[in-house]
Scaffold this motif. Structure first.
Motif, PDB file in Angstrom:
ATOM      1  N   VAL A  55       0.859  -1.189   0.000  1.00 44.96           N
ATOM      2  CA  VAL A  55       0.000   0.000   0.000  1.00 44.96           C
ATOM      3  C   VAL A  55       0.891   1.233   0.000  1.00 44.96           C
ATOM      4  O   VAL A  55       1.870   1.301   0.744  1.00 44.96           O
ATOM      5  N   LYS A  56       0.530   2.187  -0.843  1.00 47.66           N
ATOM      6  CA  LYS A  56       1.207   3.483  -0.868  1.00 47.66           C
ATOM      7  C   LYS A  56       0.132   4.551  -0.755  1.00 47.66           C
ATOM      8  O   LYS A  56      -0.778   4.610  -1.577  1.00 47.66           O
ATOM      9  N   GLU A  57       0.211   5.364   0.289  1.00 43.01           N
ATOM     10  CA  GLU A  57      -0.767   6.426   0.520  1.00 43.01           C
ATOM     11  C   GLU A  57      -0.108   7.763   0.193  1.00 43.01           C
ATOM     12  O   GLU A  57       0.931   8.108   0.747  1.00 43.01           O
ATOM     13  N   VAL A  58      -0.725   8.489  -0.748  1.00 47.48           N
ATOM     14  CA  VAL A  58      -0.197   9.776  -1.195  1.00 47.48           C
ATOM     15  C   VAL A  58      -1.207  10.860  -0.855  1.00 47.48           C
ATOM     16  O   VAL A  58      -2.418  10.680  -1.064  1.00 47.48           O
ATOM     17  N   PHE A  59      -0.709  11.976  -0.301  1.00 45.28           N
ATOM     18  CA  PHE A  59      -1.567  13.113   0.028  1.00 45.28           C
ATOM     19  C   PHE A  59      -0.914  14.372  -0.518  1.00 45.28           C
ATOM     20  O   PHE A  59       0.239  14.665  -0.206  1.00 45.28           O
ATOM     21  N   LYS A  60      -1.647  15.093  -1.340  1.00 48.51           N
ATOM     22  CA  LYS A  60      -1.150  16.323  -1.972  1.00 48.51           C
ATOM     23  C   LYS A  60       0.189  16.096  -2.665  1.00 48.51           C
ATOM     24  O   LYS A  60       1.118  16.893  -2.554  1.00 48.51           O
ATOM     25  N   GLY A  61       0.278  14.974  -3.373  1.00 51.51           N
ATOM     26  CA  GLY A  61       1.471  14.672  -4.156  1.00 51.51           C
ATOM     27  C   GLY A  61       2.647  14.121  -3.378  1.00 51.51           C
ATOM     28  O   GLY A  61       3.683  13.833  -3.958  1.00 51.51           O
ATOM     29  N   LYS A  62       2.510  13.953  -2.065  1.00 52.43           N
ATOM     30  CA  LYS A  62       3.604  13.432  -1.247  1.00 52.43           C
ATOM     31  C   LYS A  62       3.224  12.082  -0.656  1.00 52.43           C
ATOM     32  O   LYS A  62       2.104  11.899  -0.196  1.00 52.43           O
ATOM     33  N   THR A  63       4.174  11.167  -0.667  1.00 52.66           N
ATOM     34  CA  THR A  63       3.951   9.866  -0.058  1.00 52.66           C
ATOM     35  C   THR A  63       3.963  10.032   1.460  1.00 52.66           C
ATOM     36  O   THR A  63       4.941  10.499   2.032  1.00 52.66           O
ATOM     37  N   VAL A  64       2.850   9.658   2.097  1.00 54.59           N
ATOM     38  CA  VAL A  64       2.754   9.766   3.554  1.00 54.59           C
ATOM     39  C   VAL A  64       2.861   8.400   4.230  1.00 54.59           C
ATOM     40  O   VAL A  64       3.055   8.323   5.443  1.00 54.59           O
ATOM     41  N   TRP A  65       2.723   7.345   3.436  1.00 49.67           N
ATOM     42  CA  TRP A  65       2.872   5.990   3.976  1.00 49.67           C
ATOM     43  C   TRP A  65       3.158   5.047   2.815  1.00 49.67           C
ATOM     44  O   TRP A  65       2.514   5.126   1.767  1.00 49.67           O
ATOM     45  N   ASP A  66       4.121   4.158   2.987  1.00 46.70           N
ATOM     46  CA  ASP A  66       4.474   3.193   1.947  1.00 46.70           C
ATOM     47  C   ASP A  66       4.952   1.928   2.645  1.00 46.70           C
ATOM     48  O   ASP A  66       5.969   1.959   3.345  1.00 46.70           O
ATOM     49  N   GLY A  67       4.198   0.853   2.505  1.00 45.32           N
ATOM     50  CA  GLY A  67       4.593  -0.376   3.182  1.00 45.32           C
ATOM     51  C   GLY A  67       3.686  -1.536   2.841  1.00 45.32           C
ATOM     52  O   GLY A  67       2.895  -1.471   1.905  1.00 45.32           O
ATOM     53  N   ILE A  68       3.818  -2.585   3.620  1.00 43.46           N
ATOM     54  CA  ILE A  68       3.053  -3.815   3.417  1.00 43.46           C
ATOM     55  C   ILE A  68       2.039  -3.957   4.543  1.00 43.46           C
ATOM     56  O   ILE A  68       2.390  -3.865   5.716  1.00 43.46           O
ATOM     57  N   VAL A  69       0.793  -4.165   4.160  1.00 41.43           N
ATOM     58  CA  VAL A  69      -0.280  -4.429   5.123  1.00 41.43           C
ATOM     59  C   VAL A  69      -0.541  -5.930   5.136  1.00 41.43           C
ATOM     60  O   VAL A  69      -0.735  -6.536   4.075  1.00 41.43           O
ATOM     61  N   GLU A  70      -0.529  -6.504   6.309  1.00 39.80           N
ATOM     62  CA  GLU A  70      -0.850  -7.922   6.464  1.00 39.80           C
ATOM     63  C   GLU A  70      -2.355  -8.045   6.696  1.00 39.80           C
ATOM     64  O   GLU A  70      -2.916  -7.350   7.536  1.00 39.80           O
ATOM     65  N   VAL A  71      -2.974  -8.909   5.923  1.00 40.64           N
ATOM     66  CA  VAL A  71      -4.418  -9.134   6.028  1.00 40.64           C
ATOM     67  C   VAL A  71      -4.622 -10.470   6.748  1.00 40.64           C
ATOM     68  O   VAL A  71      -4.019 -11.481   6.374  1.00 40.64           O
ATOM     69  N   PHE A  72      -5.460 -10.441   7.771  1.00 39.60           N
ATOM     70  CA  PHE A  72      -5.750 -11.635   8.559  1.00 39.60           C
ATOM     71  C   PHE A  72      -7.239 -11.952   8.499  1.00 39.60           C
ATOM     72  O   PHE A  72      -8.072 -11.046   8.559  1.00 39.60           O
ATOM     73  N   ARG A  73      -7.568 -13.223   8.380  1.00 40.35           N
ATOM     74  CA  ARG A  73      -8.947 -13.654   8.613  1.00 40.35           C
ATOM     75  C   ARG A  73      -9.109 -13.697  10.126  1.00 40.35           C
ATOM     76  O   ARG A  73      -8.196 -14.075  10.850  1.00 40.35           O
TER      77      ARG A  73
END
Length: 102
Positions: free
Chosen positions: A27-45
């Motif tokens: 997942v890469k979260e960008v706000f106003k053209g700047k990356t604010v978070w970039d990493g791997i999200v673990e999904v669990f059941r």
């Protein structure tokens, strides 16, 4: 213990139920053209939780390599995907930092 096992244990401790790793999602979260978070999200059941059957989790850098923060987000509106879970976390962190500076 692997980071996935750590996250699984944190989910169990905080939310109950049985967490079973399902997938890892970049997942890469960008706000106003700047990356604010970039990493791997673990999904669990999540088995046995009364409100949802999924949880999202990741390790968050605190600036101290010996003390990473474990972030867990339940699959409940508005966090209905790994990306929206990260977005909810980023917004909450922004609000927490803003009120700490006020």
């Amino acid at each position: 213990m692997s980071h996935i096992e750590e996250l699984r244990d944190v989910i169990h401790k905080l939310h109950g139920g049985k967490a079973i790793h399902h997938e890892s999602v970049p997942v890469k979260e960008v706000f106003k053209g700047k990356t604010v978070w970039d990493g791997i999200v673990e999904v669990f059941r999540l088995e046995g939780h009364p409100l949802t059957d999924r949880a999202y989790a990741w390790m968050h850098d605190t600036g101290d390599p010996a003390k990473p923060k474990h972030v867990t987000v339940l699959h409940i509106d508005p966090a209905l995907s790994p990306a929206t879970a990260v977005r909810a976390f980023v917004i909450q962190e922004f609000r927490n930092n803003a009120s700490a500076q006020a």
